[in-house]
Write a protein that holds these residues in place. Structure first.
Motif: not given
Ligand SMILES: NC(=O)c1ccc[n+]([C@@H]2O[C@H](COP(=O)([O-])OP(=O)(O)OC[C@H]3O[C@@H](n4cnc5c(N)ncnc54)[C@H](OP(=O)(O)O)[C@@H]3O)[C@@H](O)[C@H]2O)c1
Length: 165
Positions: A52-57, A70-79
């Motif tokens: 619900p609020k994006g990345a977990l703190p 792909f945009s995911a603020p506060g996250c590392d992205i792996i493919s």
């Protein structure tokens, strides 16, 4: 890297309905937070989008997606799953938090499963946790059953460890 899967399933291994979880148990959410805080969580793009609020703190969030931008603020992205080895240190504690596709991808590399078994069969399940083989896993601890005060659901915690060969 030490990989654990953490999941809540119903009696038939059901974990999802239309992009969401079939039930939320507040004590289980607290336990999830206690176990994962300060560590790394890995999730599929669909599970990320259900937060619900994006990345977990207060934990490192890693999202697996084939989408290049792909945009995911506060996250590392792996493919791809193997990239986790490149971005995680040898002592890092990693929790795979779902969903169905991503549990399947990491099951064979994981050492522990933190299962919350909800003693109920939900209607309309469309996503499942993979079957685990008794030959590979042993039950380390069980707790419960407990009853959720809000929704009356009965549930137990079952922790599995990979058997040493
Ligand atoms: N009960 C629980 O404990 C629990 C926990 C978590 C989630 N859930 C539920 O599970 C459901 C979501 O599970 P899901 O299986 O549909 O989706 P998911 O595993 O969360 O995410 C799937 C996505 O991950 C990416 N992906 C998968 N394999 C990949 C690979 N080899 N390489 C790169 N990217 C890959 C793809 O993203 P792209 O399409 O962006 O490429 C794919 O669409 C929801 O209903 C959710 O509520 C339940």
């Amino acid at each position: 890297m030490h990989i654990s899967l953490i999941v809540a399933t119903d009696e038939n291994n059901g974990i999802g309905i239309r992009g969401d979880q079939p039930a939320f148990i507040s004590e289980d959410l607290k336990r999830f937070k206690a176990l994962t805080t300060g560590n790394t969580i890995v999730m599929g793009r669909k599970t990320y989008q259900a937060l619900p609020k994006g990345a977990l703190p207060n934990r490192r969030n890693v999202v697996l997606t084939r989408q290049r931008h792909f945009s995911a603020p506060g996250c590392d992205i792996i493919s791809q799953p193997d990239e986790l080895n490149n971005i995680c240190g040898p002592d890092e504690k990693v929790f795979v938090i779902g969903g169905g596709e991503v549990y399947k991808l990491f099951l064979s590399q994981s050492q522990e499963i933190y299962l919350t078994k909800i003693h109920h069969t939900f209607e309309g399940i469309d996503t499942w946790f993979p079957d685990i083989e008794d030959n590979n896993w042993e039950v380390k601890t069980t707790e419960g059953p407990f009853t959720d005060k809000k929704n009356g659901l009965s549930y137990s915690y079952i922790n599995f460890s990979r058997r040493k060969i």
